[in-house]
Design a protein around this motif. Sequence first.
Motif, PDB file in Angstrom:
ATOM      1  N   GLN A 203       0.839  -1.195   0.000  1.00 16.73           N
ATOM      2  CA  GLN A 203       0.000   0.000   0.000  1.00 16.73           C
ATOM      3  C   GLN A 203       0.880   1.253   0.000  1.00 16.73           C
ATOM      4  O   GLN A 203       0.615   2.216  -0.733  1.00 16.73           O
ATOM      5  CB  GLN A 203      -0.916   0.008   1.236  1.00 16.73           C
ATOM      6  N   ALA A 204       1.932   1.235   0.828  1.00 12.30           N
ATOM      7  CA  ALA A 204       2.859   2.364   0.887  1.00 12.30           C
ATOM      8  C   ALA A 204       3.561   2.572  -0.454  1.00 12.30           C
ATOM      9  O   ALA A 204       3.743   3.707  -0.912  1.00 12.30           O
ATOM     10  CB  ALA A 204       3.888   2.132   1.996  1.00 12.30           C
ATOM     11  N   GLU A 205       3.950   1.467  -1.075  1.00  8.46           N
ATOM     12  CA  GLU A 205       4.596   1.544  -2.385  1.00  8.46           C
ATOM     13  C   GLU A 205       3.657   2.173  -3.416  1.00  8.46           C
ATOM     14  O   GLU A 205       4.058   3.030  -4.217  1.00  8.46           O
ATOM     15  CB  GLU A 205       4.999   0.138  -2.827  1.00  8.46           C
ATOM     16  N   ALA A 206       2.392   1.738  -3.397  1.00  6.85           N
ATOM     17  CA  ALA A 206       1.409   2.276  -4.338  1.00  6.85           C
ATOM     18  C   ALA A 206       1.221   3.772  -4.124  1.00  6.85           C
ATOM     19  O   ALA A 206       1.176   4.560  -5.084  1.00  6.85           O
ATOM     20  CB  ALA A 206       0.080   1.541  -4.175  1.00  6.85           C
ATOM     21  N   LEU A 207       1.110   4.194  -2.867  1.00  5.32           N
ATOM     22  CA  LEU A 207       0.935   5.607  -2.551  1.00  5.32           C
ATOM     23  C   LEU A 207       2.113   6.450  -3.017  1.00  5.32           C
ATOM     24  O   LEU A 207       1.934   7.504  -3.642  1.00  5.32           O
ATOM     25  CB  LEU A 207       0.746   5.773  -1.042  1.00  5.32           C
ATOM     26  N   ALA A 208       3.313   5.980  -2.707  1.00  2.00           N
ATOM     27  CA  ALA A 208       4.505   6.744  -3.087  1.00  2.00           C
ATOM     28  C   ALA A 208       4.598   6.902  -4.598  1.00  2.00           C
ATOM     29  O   ALA A 208       4.930   7.985  -5.103  1.00  2.00           O
ATOM     30  CB  ALA A 208       5.755   6.057  -2.537  1.00  2.00           C
ATOM     31  N   ASN A 209       4.290   5.852  -5.328  1.00  2.91           N
ATOM     32  CA  ASN A 209       4.353   5.935  -6.779  1.00  2.91           C
ATOM     33  C   ASN A 209       3.305   6.896  -7.343  1.00  2.91           C
ATOM     34  O   ASN A 209       3.580   7.641  -8.288  1.00  2.91           O
ATOM     35  CB  ASN A 209       4.186   4.541  -7.390  1.00  2.91           C
ATOM     36  N   LEU A 210       2.108   6.898  -6.770  1.00  2.80           N
ATOM     37  CA  LEU A 210       1.095   7.830  -7.245  1.00  2.80           C
ATOM     38  C   LEU A 210       1.496   9.277  -6.938  1.00  2.80           C
ATOM     39  O   LEU A 210       1.379  10.156  -7.798  1.00  2.80           O
ATOM     40  CB  LEU A 210      -0.254   7.520  -6.588  1.00  2.80           C
ATOM     41  N   VAL A 219       6.762  14.941   0.857  1.00  2.36           N
ATOM     42  CA  VAL A 219       5.595  14.440   1.562  1.00  2.36           C
ATOM     43  C   VAL A 219       5.662  14.866   3.024  1.00  2.36           C
ATOM     44  O   VAL A 219       6.710  14.775   3.668  1.00  2.36           O
ATOM     45  CB  VAL A 219       5.457  12.902   1.437  1.00  2.36           C
ATOM     46  N   VAL A 220       4.532  15.363   3.537  1.00  2.75           N
ATOM     47  CA  VAL A 220       4.407  15.780   4.930  1.00  2.75           C
ATOM     48  C   VAL A 220       3.275  14.965   5.555  1.00  2.75           C
ATOM     49  O   VAL A 220       2.115  15.147   5.190  1.00  2.75           O
ATOM     50  CB  VAL A 220       4.095  17.282   5.048  1.00  2.75           C
ATOM     51  N   PRO A 221       3.569  14.067   6.483  1.00  2.00           N
ATOM     52  CA  PRO A 221       2.519  13.208   7.040  1.00  2.00           C
ATOM     53  C   PRO A 221       1.899  13.757   8.322  1.00  2.00           C
ATOM     54  O   PRO A 221       2.532  14.498   9.081  1.00  2.00           O
ATOM     55  CB  PRO A 221       3.262  11.908   7.333  1.00  2.00           C
ATOM     56  N   ILE A 222       0.656  13.399   8.545  1.00  4.11           N
ATOM     57  CA  ILE A 222      -0.010  13.544   9.836  1.00  4.11           C
ATOM     58  C   ILE A 222      -0.724  12.227  10.080  1.00  4.11           C
ATOM     59  O   ILE A 222      -1.411  11.717   9.193  1.00  4.11           O
ATOM     60  CB  ILE A 222      -0.983  14.746   9.862  1.00  4.11           C
ATOM     61  N   TRP A 223      -0.549  11.653  11.272  1.00  5.26           N
ATOM     62  CA  TRP A 223      -1.053  10.292  11.442  1.00  5.26           C
ATOM     63  C   TRP A 223      -1.411   9.953  12.873  1.00  5.26           C
ATOM     64  O   TRP A 223      -0.918  10.568  13.832  1.00  5.26           O
ATOM     65  CB  TRP A 223      -0.046   9.280  10.918  1.00  5.26           C
ATOM     66  N   GLU A 224      -2.301   8.956  12.977  1.00  3.56           N
ATOM     67  CA  GLU A 224      -2.688   8.404  14.266  1.00  3.56           C
ATOM     68  C   GLU A 224      -1.574   7.496  14.764  1.00  3.56           C
ATOM     69  O   GLU A 224      -1.147   6.573  14.051  1.00  3.56           O
ATOM     70  CB  GLU A 224      -3.989   7.619  14.119  1.00  3.56           C
ATOM     71  N   VAL A 236       5.721   4.558   3.829  1.00  2.00           N
ATOM     72  CA  VAL A 236       5.493   5.585   2.806  1.00  2.00           C
ATOM     73  C   VAL A 236       6.732   6.465   2.672  1.00  2.00           C
ATOM     74  O   VAL A 236       7.187   6.774   1.558  1.00  2.00           O
ATOM     75  CB  VAL A 236       4.253   6.432   3.149  1.00  2.00           C
ATOM     76  N   LYS A 237       7.309   6.859   3.791  1.00  2.00           N
ATOM     77  CA  LYS A 237       8.532   7.670   3.738  1.00  2.00           C
ATOM     78  C   LYS A 237       9.666   6.909   3.043  1.00  2.00           C
ATOM     79  O   LYS A 237      10.392   7.474   2.211  1.00  2.00           O
ATOM     80  CB  LYS A 237       8.967   8.051   5.154  1.00  2.00           C
TER      81      LYS A 237
END
Length: 464
Positions: A203-210, A219-224, A236-237
Amino acid sequence: MFQEVIGRWRYIAVVLAMTTLCVCVPLAGSIQAQTDNAQALYDEPENENLAKPDPAKQHASTMDSALAQAQAKLAKMRGEMLFGALLPLTGDKSDLGKTAKSALMIAIEDIKKFLTDAGSKVTLRLLVEDTRSDPQTALDGIKRLASAGAHIVIGPCTDKAVDAVKPYADRNNIIVLSPSSTGPYLSQRGDNIFRLSPMDTYQAEALANLMLEQGKTVVVPIWEGDMYGDELVVHVKARFRERHGRVVPGVRYYPTRSEFGSYVDLLVQEIAKSPVRDKSKIAIYYAGSNDIAAIFNEAAKRPELNGYNWYGCDRTAFNEVLARNPSARDYAIKVNFVSPKYGEAEGDWYPAMESRIKNETGILPAAESIVSYDGLWVAFLSAVRAGGTGNVKTLKKALFPTSRQVYGVTGWMALNARGDRKSDWDFDFWRLGKENGSYFWEKFARYQFMPDIGKQLIINKPSS
């Protein structure tokens, strides 16, 4: 009013070269250890005899071979094959559990027909325990299944439930085939846990590629800050850096929080640390669940956040809290909020199964439910190869070669050395849309890994 819209767009394919993924990201404590453990998945050798010829011919010939081998063995077998299932039939995951049970019952029906056609004297039985969407109840359930004589179990469905039953399963020689556990921290060699959906590392790989394909360089993340969010952000990073993107540390909040104004203020401060100023090149990434609605409501109050694109995770795709919050869903459309979800397989089998389960349950099944059907076939054919379900050591050994022969509704079921789904998976990217006053989810893109083609990112463009 909500509706699911698919097929309103034409596909334009962007083919990505397959690469060996190997990245080390400095982390602290247990997260580092878990990431190192999951990272090895990317380094698994690709020589497990997973054939790559013409897919239509290969699918038929491989399954025909597996079924022919099973028929020959079944002629010499007698007795009962007992399988267990741990499913969340009640509680907050009940839609997943009910649709997975429907998929299993269809598999039981189909396998029994196969046994009849083969003239076999083997009988089949499935015992189902309701986990109530609770890890402790899942542990109690696997103990009852073990007492009843079940040595191989489909489920449980969540990472927390799998984590809860894992020590007992390992100690008591019970094989667990989870249809929907995806946490990298559960990926281990030699244990009794096998998982049939693609891990969150993919899933992380797919996100990074998109993100990168859309021109994002930061990329700047905010997360639980739970295991799910922590691991996803780590990966993702890593995937983003791997393709020469840059990352900002981001904002981590505790799962018990209910007020997010201060965290959105911190997000603004983190964005200010970006090495680039062009908003079109900065991706804001969220990993979490229902809190996204409250976060969007706070973000909408801050004009300095205008102009950024947001990306989500599989828990924000089809998120009902977001979709039913008027201001949050409008903000999601404004920022082109896109979320990945384990996607439907190619071919006619998947929509036929999807339709059948929906007709029986009234619920549109996710891929994580439908894969339960394939999982029971893998379990059954492995048991045939092993001479029954009684010898767990032989049965466990049989799972690997059997999985490489099975082409199911969700595709090739091949498992890697850690017992996780190896390839032939898809992630669809979904976003909210609005037309004539109605809101709907629409498919925006797909990232897929097919063993006969490779990895592809397919971005949908509006028809001209």
